[in-house]
Scaffold this motif. Structure first.
Motif, PDB file in Angstrom:
ATOM      1  N   MET A  11       1.632 -34.304 -26.059  1.00  0.00           N
ATOM      2  CA  MET A  11       1.090 -35.637 -26.305  1.00  0.00           C
ATOM      3  C   MET A  11      -0.328 -35.544 -26.868  1.00  0.00           C
ATOM      4  O   MET A  11      -0.710 -36.317 -27.756  1.00  0.00           O
ATOM      5  CB  MET A  11       1.101 -36.446 -25.006  1.00  0.00           C
ATOM      6  N   TYR A  66      -3.468 -38.422 -20.137  1.00  0.00           N
ATOM      7  CA  TYR A  66      -2.121 -38.233 -20.673  1.00  0.00           C
ATOM      8  C   TYR A  66      -1.061 -38.355 -19.588  1.00  0.00           C
ATOM      9  O   TYR A  66       0.066 -38.796 -19.860  1.00  0.00           O
ATOM     10  CB  TYR A  66      -2.039 -36.907 -21.432  1.00  0.00           C
ATOM     11  N   ARG A 118      -0.521 -42.026 -19.377  1.00  0.00           N
ATOM     12  CA  ARG A 118       0.294 -42.501 -20.509  1.00  0.00           C
ATOM     13  C   ARG A 118       1.761 -42.119 -20.322  1.00  0.00           C
ATOM     14  O   ARG A 118       2.665 -42.924 -20.588  1.00  0.00           O
ATOM     15  CB  ARG A 118      -0.236 -41.904 -21.813  1.00  0.00           C
ATOM     16  N   HIS A 119       1.983 -40.880 -19.885  1.00  0.00           N
ATOM     17  CA  HIS A 119       3.375 -40.445 -19.672  1.00  0.00           C
ATOM     18  C   HIS A 119       4.032 -41.271 -18.578  1.00  0.00           C
ATOM     19  O   HIS A 119       5.198 -41.674 -18.703  1.00  0.00           O
ATOM     20  CB  HIS A 119       3.417 -38.973 -19.302  1.00  0.00           C
ATOM     21  N   ARG A 120       3.289 -41.529 -17.509  1.00  0.00           N
ATOM     22  CA  ARG A 120       3.841 -42.330 -16.422  1.00  0.00           C
ATOM     23  C   ARG A 120       4.224 -43.720 -16.927  1.00  0.00           C
ATOM     24  O   ARG A 120       5.273 -44.248 -16.580  1.00  0.00           O
ATOM     25  CB  ARG A 120       2.802 -42.425 -15.297  1.00  0.00           C
ATOM     26  N   ALA A 121       3.354 -44.294 -17.759  1.00  0.00           N
ATOM     27  CA  ALA A 121       3.641 -45.621 -18.302  1.00  0.00           C
ATOM     28  C   ALA A 121       4.891 -45.607 -19.183  1.00  0.00           C
ATOM     29  O   ALA A 121       5.726 -46.519 -19.117  1.00  0.00           O
ATOM     30  CB  ALA A 121       2.436 -46.126 -19.093  1.00  0.00           C
ATOM     31  N   ARG A 122       5.032 -44.545 -19.990  1.00  0.00           N
ATOM     32  CA  ARG A 122       6.205 -44.460 -20.872  1.00  0.00           C
ATOM     33  C   ARG A 122       7.484 -44.205 -20.078  1.00  0.00           C
ATOM     34  O   ARG A 122       8.498 -44.878 -20.265  1.00  0.00           O
ATOM     35  CB  ARG A 122       6.016 -43.329 -21.875  1.00  0.00           C
ATOM     36  N   ALA A 123       7.416 -43.200 -19.184  1.00  0.00           N
ATOM     37  CA  ALA A 123       8.628 -42.770 -18.486  1.00  0.00           C
ATOM     38  C   ALA A 123       9.151 -43.825 -17.533  1.00  0.00           C
ATOM     39  O   ALA A 123      10.365 -43.930 -17.314  1.00  0.00           O
ATOM     40  CB  ALA A 123       8.351 -41.471 -17.727  1.00  0.00           C
ATOM     41  N   ASP A 158       7.998 -47.190 -17.651  1.00  0.00           N
ATOM     42  CA  ASP A 158       7.685 -48.531 -18.136  1.00  0.00           C
ATOM     43  C   ASP A 158       6.749 -49.222 -17.156  1.00  0.00           C
ATOM     44  O   ASP A 158       6.983 -50.355 -16.720  1.00  0.00           O
ATOM     45  CB  ASP A 158       8.969 -49.342 -18.319  1.00  0.00           C
ATOM     46  N   ASP A 214       2.663 -50.096 -15.962  1.00  0.00           N
ATOM     47  CA  ASP A 214       1.244 -50.229 -16.238  1.00  0.00           C
ATOM     48  C   ASP A 214       0.575 -50.659 -14.940  1.00  0.00           C
ATOM     49  O   ASP A 214       0.895 -51.717 -14.386  1.00  0.00           O
ATOM     50  CB  ASP A 214       1.005 -51.272 -17.335  1.00  0.00           C
TER      51      ASP A 214
END
Length: 674
Positions: free
Chosen positions: A319, A337, A340-345, A347, A349
């Motif tokens: 990333m 990062y 960010r990964h936690r937010a992506r994986a 969903d 925030d």
């Protein structure tokens, strides 16, 4: 002497903090110390044959006034330090060490305690227990040494008191004095609540704009969200430089020479008593018993945690490169990062959850949990305390007073960092008895304006539950003698109640009842709740590795010959672990206050994980009933552990609750590492 320091007259027996001045402490300390010395001299010189009443029971109350003076003083020194209080700490520390040495190495007292202990089998269980502990503590203090050995032991204790006090004050100086201004054009990526907190921190220091300080509740979310990489590095290096001589205090706050001397003195102390090293001395009285057993536990968890962390490091490095940054993932990159990964994986925030996790809502949750499990009721108590935002409550059960609880939750420049539970007074049944006065201290980001809600992160909420778990250990204590009251247990057992309490924060039943939107009162949506809980396990590799690094370095510091250069020893341990480069120790040596601000966690930082093995299994006892609030299990927990203090060895208390010793599987599963 201000009588408020020994005969408290505030509501429900609280001290009148509004009537206490810094100039009151020295005369109160002098008088109380003299009274304690006279009381111990009377016991030692008693011409009557030693028995439980005139020796052991008398020793239990000999320090009463001194303990009351010091409980007020050290509470204030931790939550609201100033130059006068720091000077008093430097004066009190060696005098207390000298006093402790005289009492604990008085051959007359030692002879009397040994005589009582020889006939202890005839005593009731609690009386026998405190007699055995008194003999053990005097022996381990050096009472059985010859005159030269006792003299050297006293010198060591006095010097350690000076060094550990200076260590603490150096870290506090660096934390208090450091501010990093953040320009408006560097706020990209920061959530609104964090920017508000940074502006509040600036206003509190008389500065314009917004700043980052070394308060964990401020700097960690900054590292998780700040897009300016250079600024993240500056903030991270300042955070990890506390106490190293390269922080805000400069060379005046260099703790490394203090650490080397502390380690050498601890080693000498252990060898004077016939132990191979300090780790062997310290662990003898713990559940773990030996360094090998500690290392065995930590090694079992390390393998799984390191594998997870390395896998995460590859993902986060990719990333980083996607963002056009060449080179390795650095320590100041990981949190950004990972978030960010936690937010992506998942969903997820964290900003979406913040409106539901207010301080008042989470206090309601811990109080409701205490009511459902143990029948406790909480009523706000108006009392003069040390800051306007500190609060107090009366705690009752079936109409009877159980305790007074005080909560000091917000960061201030004069407060020591971290979170802790302490007591102004402990429960006991001597004479008319006394109920505990328990204090929880945290460093949450205060609201932007007085009267506004204070928003907690999920980690903040976990800290709140953790410290209140310690408080329940005090609140439910039901023993006769103060020396075994509440949290007076083995160091690797003391974290069981606190870490057990954290489990309920992850339960939908608790969140659904209390995580309510601060404006609308709406329940935290189930899908957002589930995504938050899933995201909470995403950083298990990182959090476990950084903890284990610190625990294993602590153990290595206290095994074998002491390190002449602690940073070389630290590097050797981390190299041997093949730890991920981007995950430094949770507490680097120069600011490792658990280990070098006193002896409590020295060779004992492992105890959080030792207790976690038990807390995972203890919560499983509730889950196995099908009811996480099962009354019978809660009653058994209170009757076998929470009410018992140190009235029996920790392993006996645990087996009385669970019927067997725990294994590591529940811990790995709970951390998401299985």
């Amino acid at each position: 002497m201000n009588p408020q320091l020994t005969r408290w007259t505030g509501p429900e027996g609280l001290p009148r903090f509004d009537l206490i001045r810094d100039t009151d402490f020295a005369p109160a300390f002098d008088r109380a110390l003299a009274a304690a010395e006279a009381a111990h001299e009377a016991i030692a010189a008693n011409p009557d044959a030693p028995d439980f009443a005139n020796t052991i029971a008398a020793m239990e109350v000999a320090d009463e006034d001194l303990n009351r003076v010091l409980s007020v003083f050290y509470t204030l020194a931790g939550v609201d330090s100033n130059d006068a209080r720091q000077a008093l700490q430097r004066d009190f520390a060696p005098r207390l060490a000298e006093y402790g040495s005289r009492i604990s190495m008085d051959p007359r007292l030692y002879a009397r305690v040994r005589a009582v202990a020889a006939a202890a089998d005839a005593l009731p269980p609690e009386d026998r227990r405190i007699t055995e502990l008194a003999l053990r503590d005097l022996t381990r203090a050096g009472a059985g040494l010859d005159a030269a050995g006792r003299a050297r032991m006293a010198e060591i204790r006095a010097r350690l008191a000076v060094l550990t006090t200076q260590f603490t004050q150096n870290v506090l100086t660096d934390e208090r004095d450091y501010v990093l201004p953040v320009a408006d054009d560097a706020l990209a990526g920061l959530p609104d609540w964090l920017v508000r907190a940074m502006r509040a921190a600036a206003r509190e220091r008389g500065l314009a704009g917004q700043v980052v300080t070394l308060n964990r509740s401020l700097i960690v979310p900054f590292l998780e969200h700040a897009q300016d990489r250079a600024l993240r590095e500056t903030a991270f290096r300042a955070w990890t430089a506390r106490g190293s001589g390269s922080g805000a205090g400069g060379q005046a706050t260099d703790n490394l020479p203090l650490v080397a001397e502390i380690l050498a003195l601890r080693h000498e102390r252990a060898q004077l008593l016939g132990y191979a090293d300090f780790a062997s001395y310290k662990l003898e009285t713990q559940m773990a018993a030996t360094p090998d057993r500690v290392r065995d536990l930590l090694s079992q968890v390390w393998t799984a945690a390191r594998a997870r962390a390395l896998s995460d490091q590859e993902r986060l490095t990719a990333m980083l490169h996607e963002d056009g940054v060449n080179g390795p993932l650095e320590a100041w990159d990981w949190r950004l990062y990972a978030e960010r990964h936690r937010a992506r994986a998942h969903d997820f925030d964290a900003d979406d959850v913040a409106p539901y996790l207010t301080l008042d809502a989470m206090l309601g949750a811990v109080f409701d949990l205490a009511h459902r499990l143990f029948g406790l009721e909480f009523q706000p108590l108006e009392a003069p305390l040390w800051a306007p935002d500190v609060r107090a409550w009366r705690i009752t059960r079936d109409g009877a007073l159980m305790a007074i609880f005080v909560g000091d939750y917000f960061a201030r420049p004069s407060k020591r960092s971290g979170a802790w539970c302490s007591s102004l007074q402990v429960q006991h049944k001597i004479g008319d008895g006394q109920r505990p006065i328990v204090v929880n201290v945290c460093n949450f980001t205060p609201p932007d304006q007085p009267g506004d809600p204070a928003f907690l992160s999920r980690d903040d909420a976990r800290t709140l539950f953790h410290e209140f778990g310690h408080a329940t250990h005090h609140i439910l204590s039901d023993v006769t003698w103060p020396s075994i009251s509440g949290t007076s247990v083995a160091q690797d057992f003391v974290e069981l109640p606190s870490q057990l309490y954290e489990h309920w924060l992850e339960q939908p039943a608790v969140l659904d009842a209390h995580a309510r939107h601060h404006e609308t009162g709406a329940v935290l949506p189930a899908d957002l709740r589930d995504r938050m809980l899933a995201a909470g396990k995403a950083g298990a590799g990182f959090s476990t590795v950084e903890y284990l690094e610190s625990a294993l370095v602590d153990l290595a510091f206290h095994e074998g010959a002491p390190a002449t250069d602690p940073m070389v020893r630290q590097a050797e341990v981390l190299d041997g672990l093949e730890a991920p480069d981007a995950i430094p120790m949770r507490h680097a040596t120069p600011h490792f206050a658990h280990v070098f601000a006193g002896d409590s966690y020295a060779a004992g930082y492992y105890s959080y994980m030792w207790s976690e093995v038990m807390d995972a299994d203890a919560f499983a006892a509730f889950a196995e009933t099908g009811d996480i609030f099962d009354p019978a299990t809660a009653r058994r927990l209170e009757e076998t552990i929470l009410s018992k203090g140190g009235s029996a060895p920790a392993d006996q208390l645990w087996i009385a609750f669970r019927g067997r010793m725990p294994g590591v599987d529940a811990l790995l599963k709970g951390r998401g590492l299985a």
